[in-house]
Write a protein that holds these residues in place. Structure first.
Motif, PDB file in Angstrom:
ATOM      1  N   ASN A   6      68.326  28.305  42.374  1.00 28.05           N
ATOM      2  CA  ASN A   6      68.193  27.897  40.974  1.00 28.05           C
ATOM      3  C   ASN A   6      68.342  29.052  39.999  1.00 28.05           C
ATOM      4  OD1 ASN A   6      67.867  25.203  41.614  1.00 28.05           O
ATOM      5  ND2 ASN A   6      65.642  25.292  41.605  1.00 28.05           N
ATOM      6  N   THR A   7      68.096  30.272  40.451  1.00 29.87           N
ATOM      7  CA  THR A   7      68.242  31.423  39.566  1.00 29.87           C
ATOM      8  C   THR A   7      69.576  32.138  39.758  1.00 29.87           C
ATOM      9  OG1 THR A   7      67.018  32.811  41.126  1.00 29.87           O
ATOM     10  CG2 THR A   7      65.758  31.815  39.327  1.00 29.87           C
ATOM     11  N   GLY A   8      70.436  31.590  40.614  1.00 27.56           N
ATOM     12  CA  GLY A   8      71.782  32.122  40.769  1.00 27.56           C
ATOM     13  C   GLY A   8      71.876  33.407  41.581  1.00 27.56           C
ATOM     14  N   ASP A   9      70.873  33.673  42.399  1.00 26.05           N
ATOM     15  CA  ASP A   9      70.919  34.864  43.244  1.00 26.05           C
ATOM     16  C   ASP A   9      71.990  34.704  44.321  1.00 26.05           C
ATOM     17  OD1 ASP A   9      68.993  36.646  42.149  1.00 26.05           O
ATOM     18  OD2 ASP A   9      67.401  35.352  42.891  1.00 26.05           O
ATOM     19  N   PRO A  10      72.376  35.802  44.946  1.00 32.59           N
ATOM     20  CA  PRO A  10      73.425  35.733  45.974  1.00 32.59           C
ATOM     21  C   PRO A  10      73.082  34.741  47.088  1.00 32.59           C
ATOM     22  CG  PRO A  10      72.894  38.016  45.452  1.00 32.59           C
ATOM     23  CD  PRO A  10      71.882  37.158  44.747  1.00 32.59           C
ATOM     24  N   ARG A  11      74.118  34.114  47.582  1.00 28.68           N
ATOM     25  CA  ARG A  11      73.936  33.102  48.633  1.00 28.68           C
ATOM     26  C   ARG A  11      73.228  33.692  49.855  1.00 28.68           C
ATOM     27  NH1 ARG A  11      74.522  28.266  50.494  1.00 28.68           N
ATOM     28  NH2 ARG A  11      75.656  27.743  52.377  1.00 28.68           N
ATOM     29  N   SER A  12      73.515  34.928  50.193  1.00 23.58           N
ATOM     30  CA  SER A  12      72.871  35.544  51.356  1.00 23.58           C
ATOM     31  C   SER A  12      71.352  35.582  51.182  1.00 23.58           C
ATOM     32  CB  SER A  12      73.411  36.960  51.583  1.00 23.58           C
ATOM     33  OG  SER A  12      73.167  37.766  50.440  1.00 23.58           O
ATOM     34  N   LYS A  13      70.895  35.828  49.977  1.00 23.63           N
ATOM     35  CA  LYS A  13      69.453  35.862  49.700  1.00 23.63           C
ATOM     36  C   LYS A  13      68.862  34.454  49.823  1.00 23.63           C
ATOM     37  CE  LYS A  13      66.461  38.216  46.425  1.00 23.63           C
ATOM     38  NZ  LYS A  13      66.419  38.975  45.165  1.00 23.63           N
ATOM     39  N   GLN A  14      69.596  33.456  49.328  1.00 21.80           N
ATOM     40  CA  GLN A  14      69.158  32.059  49.417  1.00 21.80           C
ATOM     41  C   GLN A  14      69.014  31.644  50.880  1.00 21.80           C
ATOM     42  OE1 GLN A  14      71.975  29.599  47.278  1.00 21.80           O
ATOM     43  NE2 GLN A  14      72.244  31.177  45.742  1.00 21.80           N
ATOM     44  N   LEU A  15      70.033  31.940  51.665  1.00 23.69           N
ATOM     45  CA  LEU A  15      70.040  31.527  53.068  1.00 23.69           C
ATOM     46  C   LEU A  15      68.951  32.234  53.866  1.00 23.69           C
ATOM     47  CD1 LEU A  15      73.879  31.327  53.773  1.00 23.69           C
ATOM     48  CD2 LEU A  15      72.306  29.497  53.102  1.00 23.69           C
ATOM     49  N   HIS A  16      68.741  33.512  53.580  1.00 21.12           N
ATOM     50  CA  HIS A  16      67.689  34.255  54.281  1.00 21.12           C
ATOM     51  C   HIS A  16      66.319  33.644  53.984  1.00 21.12           C
ATOM     52  CE1 HIS A  16      65.447  37.512  56.079  1.00 21.12           C
ATOM     53  NE2 HIS A  16      64.759  37.628  54.943  1.00 21.12           N
ATOM     54  N   ALA A  17      66.046  33.397  52.710  1.00 23.80           N
ATOM     55  CA  ALA A  17      64.743  32.835  52.328  1.00 23.80           C
ATOM     56  C   ALA A  17      64.557  31.442  52.941  1.00 23.80           C
ATOM     57  CB  ALA A  17      64.619  32.772  50.809  1.00 23.80           C
ATOM     58  N   ALA A  18      65.593  30.627  52.928  1.00 26.37           N
ATOM     59  CA  ALA A  18      65.497  29.286  53.503  1.00 26.37           C
ATOM     60  C   ALA A  18      65.255  29.360  55.013  1.00 26.37           C
ATOM     61  CB  ALA A  18      66.768  28.487  53.213  1.00 26.37           C
ATOM     62  N   THR A  19      65.896  30.294  55.660  1.00 23.48           N
ATOM     63  CA  THR A  19      65.735  30.446  57.112  1.00 23.48           C
ATOM     64  C   THR A  19      64.328  30.916  57.463  1.00 23.48           C
ATOM     65  OG1 THR A  19      68.095  30.883  57.369  1.00 23.48           O
ATOM     66  CG2 THR A  19      66.651  31.613  59.164  1.00 23.48           C
ATOM     67  N   VAL A  20      63.825  31.887  56.735  1.00 21.86           N
ATOM     68  CA  VAL A  20      62.465  32.377  56.997  1.00 21.86           C
ATOM     69  C   VAL A  20      61.443  31.266  56.750  1.00 21.86           C
ATOM     70  CG1 VAL A  20      60.688  34.003  56.219  1.00 21.86           C
ATOM     71  CG2 VAL A  20      63.036  34.799  56.592  1.00 21.86           C
ATOM     72  N   ALA A  21      61.610  30.534  55.658  1.00 20.13           N
ATOM     73  CA  ALA A  21      60.693  29.416  55.378  1.00 20.13           C
ATOM     74  C   ALA A  21      60.755  28.383  56.500  1.00 20.13           C
ATOM     75  CB  ALA A  21      61.037  28.779  54.037  1.00 20.13           C
ATOM     76  N   TYR A  22      61.962  28.088  56.966  1.00 17.39           N
ATOM     77  CA  TYR A  22      62.133  27.114  58.044  1.00 17.39           C
ATOM     78  C   TYR A  22      61.454  27.595  59.327  1.00 17.39           C
ATOM     79  CZ  TYR A  22      64.491  23.940  61.272  1.00 17.39           C
ATOM     80  OH  TYR A  22      64.769  23.000  62.230  1.00 17.39           O
ATOM     81  N   GLN A  23      61.558  28.877  59.603  1.00  9.25           N
ATOM     82  CA  GLN A  23      60.947  29.430  60.818  1.00  9.25           C
ATOM     83  C   GLN A  23      59.422  29.327  60.791  1.00  9.25           C
ATOM     84  OE1 GLN A  23      62.703  33.334  60.642  1.00  9.25           O
ATOM     85  NE2 GLN A  23      64.478  32.729  61.879  1.00  9.25           N
ATOM     86  N   HIS A  24      58.842  29.265  59.608  1.00  3.59           N
ATOM     87  CA  HIS A  24      57.386  29.200  59.470  1.00  3.59           C
ATOM     88  C   HIS A  24      56.901  27.844  58.945  1.00  3.59           C
ATOM     89  CE1 HIS A  24      57.027  33.440  60.390  1.00  3.59           C
ATOM     90  NE2 HIS A  24      58.023  33.666  59.560  1.00  3.59           N
TER      91      HIS A  24
END
Length: 186
Positions: A6-24
């Motif tokens: 939503n804040t337009g950060d790089p896709r790599s940052k979005q995917l990393h955060a989503a993956t970490v959240a999913y792992q936990h």
């Protein structure tokens, strides 16, 4: 991941955060876990069937959940299932008509189905109900006129929107302008 999206950060940052959240995700309450799973499948695996399944599971427990209504409509939109997206967005507007994403996405779904009169009415309703949507309204007005092949009217809307944007930039940048505020680019 959603925040970074939503804040337009790089896709790599979005995917990393989503993956970490999913792992936990097992640490989260049910609703948040399901939404985390849905977003992970939306953004990382791009598995819309799994994303849909998770959003539907939230809505089975909490039928008026704004996030799941909106995001499930985006799953349908990604699959170009515009009528299904429209149905959910109308439901969302019924839950809270001031949610910008419901209004914006509803206009998109209507326009994609060539429901020009409905898209026009939804655009004007959005202009009244959701002042924060102001920056997208000229584009939707232009689109409706273009869909009707009203080229002169569409051009006039585009010129007016461009003039308003230039005025906002000039006003905010001038010495007498809105000191301390970022330019409102429309």
């Amino acid at each position: 991941g959603v925040f970074y999206y939503n804040t337009g950060d790089p896709r790599s940052k979005q995917l990393h955060a989503a993956t970490v959240a999913y792992q936990h995700r097992e640490r989260l309450p049910d609703i948040e876990r399901l939404q985390t799973e849905a977003y992970y499948h939306w953004a990382v695996t791009e598995d819309m069937v799994q994303a849909e399944r998770s959003y539907r599971a939230v809505l089975a427990r909490r039928p008026d959940d704004i996030t799941s209504i909106n995001n499930l409509s985006l799953v349908f939109a990604r699959r170009r299932e515009w009528a299904a997206a429209e149905t959910l967005l109308v439901r969302g507007v019924g839950v809270d008509s001031t949610v910008r994403s419901f209004q914006v996405n509803l206009v998109e779904a209507l326009a994609a189905q060539h429901k020009v009169d409905e898209a026009d009415a939804a655009t004007e309703r959005m202009a009244r109900l959701v002042p924060t949507a102001g920056t997208v309204i000229p584009g939707y007005r232009w689109n409706v006129r273009a869909m009707r092949r009203q080229w002169d009217s569409a051009a006039a809307v585009a010129r007016a929107a461009g003039s308003l944007a230039r005025q906002r930039i000039t006003t905010s940048a001038s010495p007498g302008g809105r000191a301390g505020r970022r330019p409102a680019i429309g």
